[in-house]
Write a protein that holds these residues in place. Sequence first.
Motif, mmCIF file in Angstrom:
data_model
loop_
_atom_site.group_PDB
_atom_site.id
_atom_site.type_symbol
_atom_site.label_atom_id
_atom_site.label_comp_id
_atom_site.label_asym_id
_atom_site.label_seq_id
_atom_site.Cartn_x
_atom_site.Cartn_y
_atom_site.Cartn_z
ATOM 1 N N LYS A 103 0.848 -1.193 0.000
ATOM 2 C CA LYS A 103 0.000 0.000 0.000
ATOM 3 C C LYS A 103 0.883 1.243 0.000
ATOM 4 O O LYS A 103 1.885 1.317 0.700
ATOM 5 N N HIS A 104 0.495 2.191 -0.806
ATOM 6 C CA HIS A 104 1.189 3.476 -0.866
ATOM 7 C C HIS A 104 0.180 4.563 -0.553
ATOM 8 O O HIS A 104 -0.903 4.594 -1.124
ATOM 9 N N ARG A 105 0.544 5.412 0.362
ATOM 10 C CA ARG A 105 -0.350 6.511 0.699
ATOM 11 C C ARG A 105 -0.205 7.620 -0.331
ATOM 12 O O ARG A 105 0.873 7.886 -0.832
ATOM 13 N N VAL A 106 -1.316 8.259 -0.598
ATOM 14 C CA VAL A 106 -1.331 9.349 -1.564
ATOM 15 C C VAL A 106 -1.586 10.658 -0.824
ATOM 16 O O VAL A 106 -2.537 10.773 -0.060
ATOM 17 N N ARG A 107 -0.698 11.608 -1.039
ATOM 18 C CA ARG A 107 -0.859 12.933 -0.458
ATOM 19 C C ARG A 107 -1.848 13.736 -1.265
ATOM 20 O O ARG A 107 -2.254 13.346 -2.351
ATOM 21 N N LEU A 133 2.648 10.312 -4.297
ATOM 22 C CA LEU A 133 2.835 9.253 -3.304
ATOM 23 C C LEU A 133 3.702 9.742 -2.155
ATOM 24 O O LEU A 133 4.598 10.563 -2.346
ATOM 25 N N THR A 134 3.449 9.210 -0.969
ATOM 26 C CA THR A 134 4.253 9.582 0.199
ATOM 27 C C THR A 134 5.413 8.617 0.411
ATOM 28 O O THR A 134 6.324 8.914 1.164
ATOM 29 N N ARG A 168 8.904 2.336 -7.381
ATOM 30 C CA ARG A 168 9.654 2.155 -8.625
ATOM 31 C C ARG A 168 8.989 1.038 -9.408
ATOM 32 O O ARG A 168 8.744 -0.041 -8.886
ATOM 33 N N ILE A 169 8.679 1.315 -10.669
ATOM 34 C CA ILE A 169 8.081 0.329 -11.556
ATOM 35 C C ILE A 169 9.124 -0.077 -12.578
ATOM 36 O O ILE A 169 9.751 0.782 -13.202
ATOM 37 N N THR A 170 9.315 -1.374 -12.749
ATOM 38 C CA THR A 170 10.221 -1.884 -13.764
ATOM 39 C C THR A 170 9.391 -2.427 -14.903
ATOM 40 O O THR A 170 8.487 -3.236 -14.695
ATOM 41 N N GLY A 197 5.052 10.822 -8.601
ATOM 42 C CA GLY A 197 6.174 10.407 -7.772
ATOM 43 C C GLY A 197 6.649 8.995 -8.028
ATOM 44 O O GLY A 197 7.380 8.431 -7.227
ATOM 45 N N VAL A 198 6.244 8.396 -9.143
ATOM 46 C CA VAL A 198 6.644 7.031 -9.489
ATOM 47 C C VAL A 198 7.880 7.089 -10.385
ATOM 48 O O VAL A 198 7.928 7.874 -11.337
#
Length: 55
Positions: free
Chosen positions: A2-6, A11-12, A16-18, A36-37
Amino acid sequence: MKHRVRKHGRLTTPLRITTAGASPSPTIIGKLEAHGVTVVHVYGLTEAYGAVHDL
């Protein structure tokens, strides 16, 4: 994961996406980076790999 969104959609925590194969379009990469990715494009040599045979 889970990634929090400000506020403002960023993203907070780092994400990193490969991606491999055909690169995403610059528009998609730009939209992801705006949130922010980090997009990392990689490639392999599977297209150069032939079958292995014992001779």
